[in-house]
Write a protein that holds these residues in place. Structure first.
Motif, PDB file in Angstrom:
ATOM      1  N   PHE B  86      -5.003  68.836  15.409  1.00 22.62           N
ATOM      2  CA  PHE B  86      -6.023  69.176  16.715  1.00 22.62           C
ATOM      3  C   PHE B  86      -5.284  69.069  17.793  1.00 22.62           C
ATOM      4  CE2 PHE B  86      -8.898  67.639  12.966  1.00 22.62           C
ATOM      5  CZ  PHE B  86      -9.182  68.878  12.315  1.00 22.62           C
ATOM      6  N   PRO B  87      -5.148  70.162  18.817  1.00 24.26           N
ATOM      7  CA  PRO B  87      -4.345  69.877  19.924  1.00 24.26           C
ATOM      8  C   PRO B  87      -5.124  69.000  21.197  1.00 24.26           C
ATOM      9  CG  PRO B  87      -5.152  72.222  19.767  1.00 24.26           C
ATOM     10  CD  PRO B  87      -5.527  71.500  18.517  1.00 24.26           C
ATOM     11  N   HIS B  88      -6.490  68.862  21.053  1.00 27.49           N
ATOM     12  CA  HIS B  88      -7.057  68.205  22.014  1.00 27.49           C
ATOM     13  C   HIS B  88      -7.314  66.635  21.929  1.00 27.49           C
ATOM     14  CE1 HIS B  88      -9.741  69.669  19.356  1.00 27.49           C
ATOM     15  NE2 HIS B  88     -10.893  69.042  20.016  1.00 27.49           N
ATOM     16  N   MET B  89      -6.629  66.260  20.685  1.00 32.70           N
ATOM     17  CA  MET B  89      -6.855  64.777  20.284  1.00 32.70           C
ATOM     18  C   MET B  89      -5.598  64.463  20.141  1.00 32.70           C
ATOM     19  SD  MET B  89      -9.437  65.288  17.289  1.00 32.70           S
ATOM     20  CE  MET B  89     -11.069  66.139  17.150  1.00 32.70           C
ATOM     21  N   THR B  90      -5.591  62.843  20.275  1.00 28.90           N
ATOM     22  CA  THR B  90      -4.209  62.156  20.390  1.00 28.90           C
ATOM     23  C   THR B  90      -3.974  62.182  18.845  1.00 28.90           C
ATOM     24  OG1 THR B  90      -5.388  60.078  20.234  1.00 28.90           O
ATOM     25  CG2 THR B  90      -4.515  61.171  22.604  1.00 28.90           C
ATOM     26  N   VAL B  91      -2.781  61.505  18.428  1.00 29.83           N
ATOM     27  CA  VAL B  91      -2.241  61.218  17.204  1.00 29.83           C
ATOM     28  C   VAL B  91      -3.424  60.467  16.393  1.00 29.83           C
ATOM     29  CG1 VAL B  91      -0.806  60.095  15.855  1.00 29.83           C
ATOM     30  CG2 VAL B  91       0.163  61.559  17.471  1.00 29.83           C
ATOM     31  N   ARG B  92      -3.999  59.367  17.260  1.00 31.63           N
ATOM     32  CA  ARG B  92      -4.898  58.352  16.717  1.00 31.63           C
ATOM     33  C   ARG B  92      -6.075  59.011  16.420  1.00 31.63           C
ATOM     34  NH1 ARG B  92      -8.541  54.515  17.323  1.00 31.63           N
ATOM     35  NH2 ARG B  92      -9.542  55.506  19.283  1.00 31.63           N
ATOM     36  N   GLU B 110      -9.936  51.340  12.177  1.00 31.45           N
ATOM     37  CA  GLU B 110      -8.975  51.183  12.718  1.00 31.45           C
ATOM     38  C   GLU B 110      -7.962  50.624  11.601  1.00 31.45           C
ATOM     39  OE1 GLU B 110      -8.085  51.611  15.752  1.00 31.45           O
ATOM     40  OE2 GLU B 110      -9.838  52.488  16.250  1.00 31.45           O
ATOM     41  N   GLU B 111      -8.274  49.817  10.435  1.00 29.97           N
ATOM     42  CA  GLU B 111      -7.218  49.286   9.745  1.00 29.97           C
ATOM     43  C   GLU B 111      -6.556  50.447   8.887  1.00 29.97           C
ATOM     44  OE1 GLU B 111      -8.313  46.386   5.982  1.00 29.97           O
ATOM     45  OE2 GLU B 111      -9.329  45.889   8.029  1.00 29.97           O
ATOM     46  N   ARG B 112      -7.452  51.585   8.526  1.00 28.47           N
ATOM     47  CA  ARG B 112      -6.632  52.623   8.043  1.00 28.47           C
ATOM     48  C   ARG B 112      -5.796  53.184   8.925  1.00 28.47           C
ATOM     49  NH1 ARG B 112      -9.531  55.653   4.007  1.00 28.47           N
ATOM     50  NH2 ARG B 112     -10.219  54.033   2.392  1.00 28.47           N
ATOM     51  N   CYS B 117      -0.055  54.524  10.402  1.00 27.09           N
ATOM     52  CA  CYS B 117       0.806  54.626  11.287  1.00 27.09           C
ATOM     53  C   CYS B 117       1.952  53.868  10.713  1.00 27.09           C
ATOM     54  CB  CYS B 117       0.201  54.125  12.465  1.00 27.09           C
ATOM     55  SG  CYS B 117      -0.850  55.269  13.310  1.00 27.09           S
ATOM     56  N   ARG B 118       1.761  52.709  10.115  1.00 27.01           N
ATOM     57  CA  ARG B 118       2.825  51.939   9.603  1.00 27.01           C
ATOM     58  C   ARG B 118       3.523  52.672   8.685  1.00 27.01           C
ATOM     59  NH1 ARG B 118      -0.430  47.898   8.851  1.00 27.01           N
ATOM     60  NH2 ARG B 118      -0.348  48.069   6.457  1.00 27.01           N
ATOM     61  N   ILE B 119       2.972  53.040   7.697  1.00 32.64           N
ATOM     62  CA  ILE B 119       3.772  53.796   6.610  1.00 32.64           C
ATOM     63  C   ILE B 119       4.497  55.156   6.976  1.00 32.64           C
ATOM     64  CG2 ILE B 119       2.361  52.871   4.681  1.00 32.64           C
ATOM     65  CD1 ILE B 119       1.333  55.781   4.115  1.00 32.64           C
ATOM     66  N   VAL B 148      -4.903  59.522   5.003  1.00 26.63           N
ATOM     67  CA  VAL B 148      -5.767  58.395   5.908  1.00 26.63           C
ATOM     68  C   VAL B 148      -6.990  58.157   4.921  1.00 26.63           C
ATOM     69  CG1 VAL B 148      -6.864  59.863   7.567  1.00 26.63           C
ATOM     70  CG2 VAL B 148      -6.324  57.350   8.020  1.00 26.63           C
ATOM     71  N   CYS B 149      -7.692  59.381   4.817  1.00 28.28           N
ATOM     72  CA  CYS B 149      -9.052  59.321   4.051  1.00 28.28           C
ATOM     73  C   CYS B 149      -8.972  59.104   2.628  1.00 28.28           C
ATOM     74  CB  CYS B 149      -9.850  60.510   4.254  1.00 28.28           C
ATOM     75  SG  CYS B 149      -8.973  61.950   3.830  1.00 28.28           S
ATOM     76  N   ARG B 150      -7.857  58.803   2.088  1.00 32.10           N
ATOM     77  CA  ARG B 150      -7.730  58.505   0.571  1.00 32.10           C
ATOM     78  C   ARG B 150      -8.508  59.551  -0.275  1.00 32.10           C
ATOM     79  NH1 ARG B 150      -6.990  52.756   0.868  1.00 32.10           N
ATOM     80  NH2 ARG B 150      -5.237  52.396   2.139  1.00 32.10           N
ATOM     81  N   PRO B 151      -8.109  60.804  -0.020  1.00 29.61           N
ATOM     82  CA  PRO B 151      -8.517  61.884  -0.922  1.00 29.61           C
ATOM     83  C   PRO B 151      -8.809  61.763  -2.377  1.00 29.61           C
ATOM     84  CG  PRO B 151      -6.892  62.743  -0.135  1.00 29.61           C
ATOM     85  CD  PRO B 151      -6.677  61.256   0.393  1.00 29.61           C
ATOM     86  N   LYS B 152      -9.428  62.697  -3.089  1.00 30.83           N
ATOM     87  CA  LYS B 152      -9.405  62.561  -4.513  1.00 30.83           C
ATOM     88  C   LYS B 152      -7.965  63.562  -4.932  1.00 30.83           C
ATOM     89  CE  LYS B 152     -14.446  62.583  -5.517  1.00 30.83           C
ATOM     90  NZ  LYS B 152     -15.646  63.498  -5.775  1.00 30.83           N
ATOM     91  N   VAL B 153      -7.848  64.265  -4.195  1.00 31.58           N
ATOM     92  CA  VAL B 153      -6.603  65.435  -4.665  1.00 31.58           C
ATOM     93  C   VAL B 153      -6.167  65.481  -3.155  1.00 31.58           C
ATOM     94  CG1 VAL B 153      -6.060  67.719  -5.415  1.00 31.58           C
ATOM     95  CG2 VAL B 153      -7.804  66.286  -6.372  1.00 31.58           C
ATOM     96  N   LEU B 154      -4.777  65.405  -3.123  1.00 33.56           N
ATOM     97  CA  LEU B 154      -4.171  66.036  -1.615  1.00 33.56           C
ATOM     98  C   LEU B 154      -3.395  67.205  -2.128  1.00 33.56           C
ATOM     99  CD1 LEU B 154      -3.420  65.398   1.203  1.00 33.56           C
ATOM    100  CD2 LEU B 154      -1.481  64.215   0.405  1.00 33.56           C
ATOM    101  N   LEU B 155      -3.775  68.359  -1.252  1.00 33.61           N
ATOM    102  CA  LEU B 155      -3.092  69.700  -1.369  1.00 33.61           C
ATOM    103  C   LEU B 155      -2.196  69.616  -0.284  1.00 33.61           C
ATOM    104  CD1 LEU B 155      -6.560  71.451  -1.729  1.00 33.61           C
ATOM    105  CD2 LEU B 155      -5.012  70.502  -3.672  1.00 33.61           C
ATOM    106  N   LEU B 156      -1.090  70.276  -0.389  1.00 31.18           N
ATOM    107  CA  LEU B 156       0.135  70.193   0.342  1.00 31.18           C
ATOM    108  C   LEU B 156       0.847  71.785   0.414  1.00 31.18           C
ATOM    109  CD1 LEU B 156       0.607  67.465  -1.388  1.00 31.18           C
ATOM    110  CD2 LEU B 156       1.645  66.979   0.821  1.00 31.18           C
TER     111      LEU B 156
END
Ligand SMILES: Nc1ncnc2c1ncn2[C@@H]1O[C@H](COP(=O)(O)OP(=O)(O)OP(=O)(O)O)[C@@H](O)[C@H]1O
Ligand SMILES: [Mg+2]
Lengths: 297, 356
Positions: B86-92, B110-112, B117-119, B148-156
């Motif tokens: 989303f171009p109008h939002m920062t990375v965070r 914040e923890e998530r 960001c760490r990994i 970040v949202c720990r999905p059930k399935v990640l599609l790439l």
């Protein structure tokens, strides 16, 4: 190589800048700053029986700012401009959105089509509107034809002015929002949906903020001329619909009090300027999604 | 089965993008969808995500039929080929977006984000906007938003397509490690077979809107089930010609050469066939070796590919064969006569369709 071009190559960067910008600066000075300056000067003078008298005073401004009727006109103008611009934005959004999403290869044609009434000029458009809204206009004829009572209070009301102005400026706002949506990547909505947003949420989170600048530009394009509107309210507004722009216009024609009119113009200029300034404060280019804004650090 | 696609078809107008696709994926599997451009990989992914509705068939996630559910109720996440940050939002804020939609409370969120960001080493970039990031950094943010949202399935969907080779190799390893760490299925679209082979547990080969084969990656590579896979996966030499009986089993008559097929086609009466051999299974020897059962030719050129070299050989019929298996003691140079051979059991043989 022509000697002219060789000469150009010898110029330094700043000299070239001067050469390129000089005509623009000259044009602006001649046709914008000079008239504006002369209005400003005249506004501090006095008119007496169709004569300009050059004694410097503030009476015109005192009149404009204290005379209750002028204040009413100004308030009415601001309110009208606000209602008109908001209505335009509210109408233009669905139109522009629909054209972009479903216009296919006729997109451009549809948007240009919106501007067709422009080709007729403002007076004709207002008169055409009279034909629709007037006491025996198309709308009331239609209503009566269906056995319904006619609208008594449509023509020569403030509503008629608003309708007229909306009709006048809707193409501008639609074009502004259309151009903004044209550059909007609708696939971002796919991303928003995958990450948990419904349709409405995706609109408010993504589409709206990323087209905010275009919307605001459309708003300003309507607000500023609506604020100064005089022809439309004169034809459509009726007796109690006098707007500031109309009152100002009559200083230059009917009453011949040019210096008062000039002062009114200066006040109008400031109100419009203030509005634009406020609007510009609402724009955060970094958050507009314009690439290149902000740059790398 | 954790993610199931049952007999799914998709048509756009009169065009059939997918037909009769079946796919069952376990909870901790990394599956690649490998196929040429336009084969329907992205369409399949979008169907799983709910961005597209199947014309027929069902999608099940964790036992639940989600076919009729909109994307935001499926608990999936997706990494897009063109990132779509989303171009109008920062990375965070980009990373926060999925968590906000989940109404996660501030501290947990914040923890998530910190974890993410760490990994992905994004901590220093948190307050930048996407247009202030390099391609590789945007890539990591896109991946982060998926994790970040720990999905059930990640599609790439071809997430590494825009990266240079080095970065791509690093990211391959990292993506694989996140998948193991999270223990959720990753469905990874690519048309790059190296990527598919290096990361996945299983590969589904997609061609013309259908799944040609869905199997362990080694099976797909070593024992291609269809002619298309033999052509598409790995690099092979192909010998096409009429089939004839040989002293042992059958052989293909190929431009004056006889390609022995061993046990292949024993039960078939096909009159012509194609045999594929991977270039790394094609051995090149100097001409003074024992020539029996080998094909003679002339070395035309040698192309170095880093760890190995490709030997371009013009065989005596005039055709070109590529070999990349060589004994370290063998010394050959362009212009030398050479011999080519391979293990007949490694040939993949497909009878040609009988022309009507
Ligand atoms: N919305 C659509 N309308 C019409 N046809 C479509 C649509 N989406 C995809 N297709 C067609 O479906 C086919 C498969 O498209 P898809 O995007 O799934 O291919 P892909 O395997 O992802 O290819 P690539 O590797 O190039 O991304 C293509 O021929 C494409 O033109
Ligand atoms: Mg694709």
């Amino acid at each position: 190589m022509s000697p002219l071009f060789q000469g150009w190559l010898k110029l330094s960067e700043s000299q070239r800048f001067l050469v390129v910008t000089a005509p623009v600066v000259l044009f602006l000075a001649l046709f914008f700053l000079v008239p504006l300056g002369s209005i400003l000067v005249v506004s501090f003078w006095r008119t007496e029986s169709y004569q300009l008298i050059t004694d410097w005073n503030l009476q015109n401004y005192i009149d404009v700012l204290t005379e209750p009727s002028y204040r009413t006109f100004m308030l009415r103008s601001v309110l009208t401009a606000l209602i008109v611009s908001l209505s335009c934005v509210a109408l233009a959004w669905p139109i522009a959105y629909f054209v972009i999403r479903h216009g296919g290869r006729y997109k451009l044609l549809l948007v240009v089509g919106l501007a067709v009434p422009f080709l007729t000029g403002i007076v004709l458009r207002v008169i055409a509107l009279q034909g629709v809204l007037g006491p025996i206009g198309l709308l009331n004829m239609g209503l009566m034809h269906l056995g319904l009572p006619p609208f008594e209070a449509l023509m020569y009301t403030k509503t008629a002015t608003v309708v007229g102005l909306v009709y006048l400026y809707l193409p501008f706002v639609t074009t502004a929002i259309y151009l903004s949506l044209l550059n909007f990547n609708f696939r971002l909505l796919d991303a928003a949906k995958v990450f948990g947003a419904g349709n409405m949420r995706a609109f408010w989170e993504i589409t709206w903020p990323l087209n905010w600048v275009g919307t605001v530009i459309g708003f300003a394009l309507t607000f500023v001329p609506s604020l100064a509107a005089s022809i439309t309210p004169r034809f459509l507004g009726g007796a109690d619909g006098t707007l500031f722009g109309m009152a100002m216009g009559s200083q230059f024609s009917a009453t011949g009090t040019w210096s008062l009119g000039a002062a009114m113009g200066v006040v109008l200029f400031f109100v419009a300027g203030l509005t634009l300034f406020t609007i510009s404060r609402l724009i955060d280019l970094k958050r507009s999604g314009f690439t290149g804004a902000g740059g790398r650090d | 089965m954790y993610l199931q696609i049952k007999d799914v078809s998709k048509t756009f107008g009169t065009f059939t993008a997918l037909s009769g696709v079946d796919l069952s994926i376990e909870k901790n599997e990394f599956v690649s969808l490998l196929g040429p451009s336009g084969s329907g990989k992205s369409t399949l992914l979008r169907l799983i995500a709910g961005l597209e509705q199947p014309t027929t068939g069902q999608v099940l996630i964790d036992g639940q039929d989600v076919t009729a559910l909109p994307p935001y109720q499926r608990g999936i996440a997706m990494v897009f080929q063109d990132f779509l940050l989303f171009p109008h939002m920062t990375v965070r804020e980009n990373l926060l977006f999925p968590l906000r939609m989940l109404r996660m409370n501030r501290d947990d969120a914040e923890e998530r984000i910190d974890w993410c960001c760490r990994i992905l080493s994004l901590t220093a970039l948190k307050d930048r906007f996407p247009n202030q990031l390099s391609g590789g950094q945007q890539q990591r943010v896109a991946l982060g938003r998926g994790l970040v949202c720990r999905p059930k399935v990640l599609l790439l969907d071809e997430p590494l397509a825009n990266l240079d080779r080095e970065l791509r190799r690093d990211m391959e390893i990292e993506i694989r490690s996140y998948q193991i760490q999270l223990g959720i299925p990753f469905v990874y679209v690519t048309h790059n077979q190296e990527e598919a082979l290096s990361m996945s547990d299983k590969i589904a080969v997609v061609n013309k809107g259908g799944i040609e084969d869905f199997a362990e990656k080694s099976a797909v590579y070593d024992r291609p089930k269809t002619r298309f896979i033999a052509q598409f996966v790995g690099r092979s030499n192909v010998f096409t010609g009429p089939v004839e009986a040989a002293t042992e089993g059958k052989a293909i008559q190929w431009h004056g050469q006889r390609i022995a097929l061993g046990q292949a086609l024993n039960d078939s009466n096909a009159s012509s066939a194609s045999a594929y051999i991977k270039i790394e299974d094609t051995l090149i020897e100097a001409a003074n070796a024992n020539p029996s059962g080998k094909i003679a030719g002339t070395l035309r050129d040698v192309i170095f590919r880093g760890q190995y070299a490709e030997y371009l050989v013009t065989v005596d019929g005039g055709q070109e064969v590529v070999a990349s298996s060589i004994d370290s003691a063998t010394r050959v140079k362009p212009g030398d006569p050479v011999l080519l051979s391979w293990d007949t059991a490694k040939l993949d043989v497909f009878p040609d369709e009988v022309a009507a």
